[in-house]
Design a protein around this motif. Structure first.
Motif, PDB file in Angstrom:
ATOM      1  N   HIS A 197       0.832  -1.202   0.000  1.00  0.00           N
ATOM      2  CA  HIS A 197       0.000   0.000   0.000  1.00  0.00           C
ATOM      3  C   HIS A 197       0.870   1.257   0.000  1.00  0.00           C
ATOM      4  O   HIS A 197       0.603   2.209  -0.742  1.00  0.00           O
ATOM      5  CB  HIS A 197      -0.919  -0.002   1.225  1.00  0.00           C
ATOM      6  CG  HIS A 197      -1.750   1.231   1.336  1.00  0.00           C
ATOM      7  ND1 HIS A 197      -2.908   1.414   0.628  1.00  0.00           N
ATOM      8  CD2 HIS A 197      -1.582   2.359   2.082  1.00  0.00           C
ATOM      9  CE1 HIS A 197      -3.424   2.594   0.918  1.00  0.00           C
ATOM     10  NE2 HIS A 197      -2.641   3.190   1.798  1.00  0.00           N
ATOM     11  N   GLY A 198       1.916   1.266   0.829  1.00  0.00           N
ATOM     12  CA  GLY A 198       2.817   2.414   0.896  1.00  0.00           C
ATOM     13  C   GLY A 198       3.499   2.675  -0.435  1.00  0.00           C
ATOM     14  O   GLY A 198       3.611   3.818  -0.879  1.00  0.00           O
ATOM     15  N   ARG A 205       0.914   4.113  -2.874  1.00  0.00           N
ATOM     16  CA  ARG A 205       0.569   5.509  -2.568  1.00  0.00           C
ATOM     17  C   ARG A 205       1.697   6.457  -2.967  1.00  0.00           C
ATOM     18  O   ARG A 205       1.435   7.548  -3.481  1.00  0.00           O
ATOM     19  CB  ARG A 205       0.248   5.693  -1.088  1.00  0.00           C
ATOM     20  CG  ARG A 205      -0.988   4.952  -0.597  1.00  0.00           C
ATOM     21  CD  ARG A 205      -2.306   5.367  -1.254  1.00  0.00           C
ATOM     22  NE  ARG A 205      -2.542   4.889  -2.589  1.00  0.00           N
ATOM     23  CZ  ARG A 205      -3.010   3.690  -2.939  1.00  0.00           C
ATOM     24  NH1 ARG A 205      -3.301   2.804  -2.026  1.00  0.00           N
ATOM     25  NH2 ARG A 205      -3.183   3.379  -4.190  1.00  0.00           N
ATOM     26  N   THR A 208       1.900   4.458   4.659  1.00  0.00           N
ATOM     27  CA  THR A 208       1.263   5.247   3.602  1.00  0.00           C
ATOM     28  C   THR A 208       1.870   6.648   3.596  1.00  0.00           C
ATOM     29  O   THR A 208       2.655   7.008   4.477  1.00  0.00           O
ATOM     30  CB  THR A 208      -0.268   5.303   3.792  1.00  0.00           C
ATOM     31  OG1 THR A 208      -0.864   5.862   2.613  1.00  0.00           O
ATOM     32  CG2 THR A 208      -0.663   6.108   4.999  1.00  0.00           C
TER      33      THR A 208
END
Length: 92
Positions: A6-7, A10, A77
């Motif tokens: 996810h990081g 993003r 994130t």
């Protein structure tokens, strides 16, 4: 340093960095970014709110007008700071 999927997604989406530059940017943010304790006033209250929302955010850094959320040294994130906090002298 570890970066969650996810990081990584993003950072690529919100900062427009290529896949190979994600780790380098995250390391730079962790090393050179300003910590929560270095701010005062409205931006500190904003960061307090983010911390209370993301309880696992043990390490928040402000770097390049973005807020990076880390759990220890793992990037969770990142997002752009609200417009009222960008381009402030405190960020430089």
């Amino acid at each position: 340093m570890e970066i969650t999927r996810h990081g990584e997604a993003r950072l690529r989406e919100r900062m427009g960095v290529p896949k190979k530059a994600v780790a380098r940017l995250a390391e730079r943010a962790l090393a050179e970014g300003k910590t929560h304790g270095e701010f005062a006033g409205a931006i500190k209250r904003y960061l307090d709110g983010v911390f209370l929302e993301y309880r696992n955010a043990t390490n928040m850094r402000v770097y390049a007008q973005h807020l990076f959320i880390f759990a220890g040294e793992k990037l969770i994130t990142a997002w752009l700071l609200p417009s009222k906090f960008r381009n402030r002298k405190a960020l430089s």
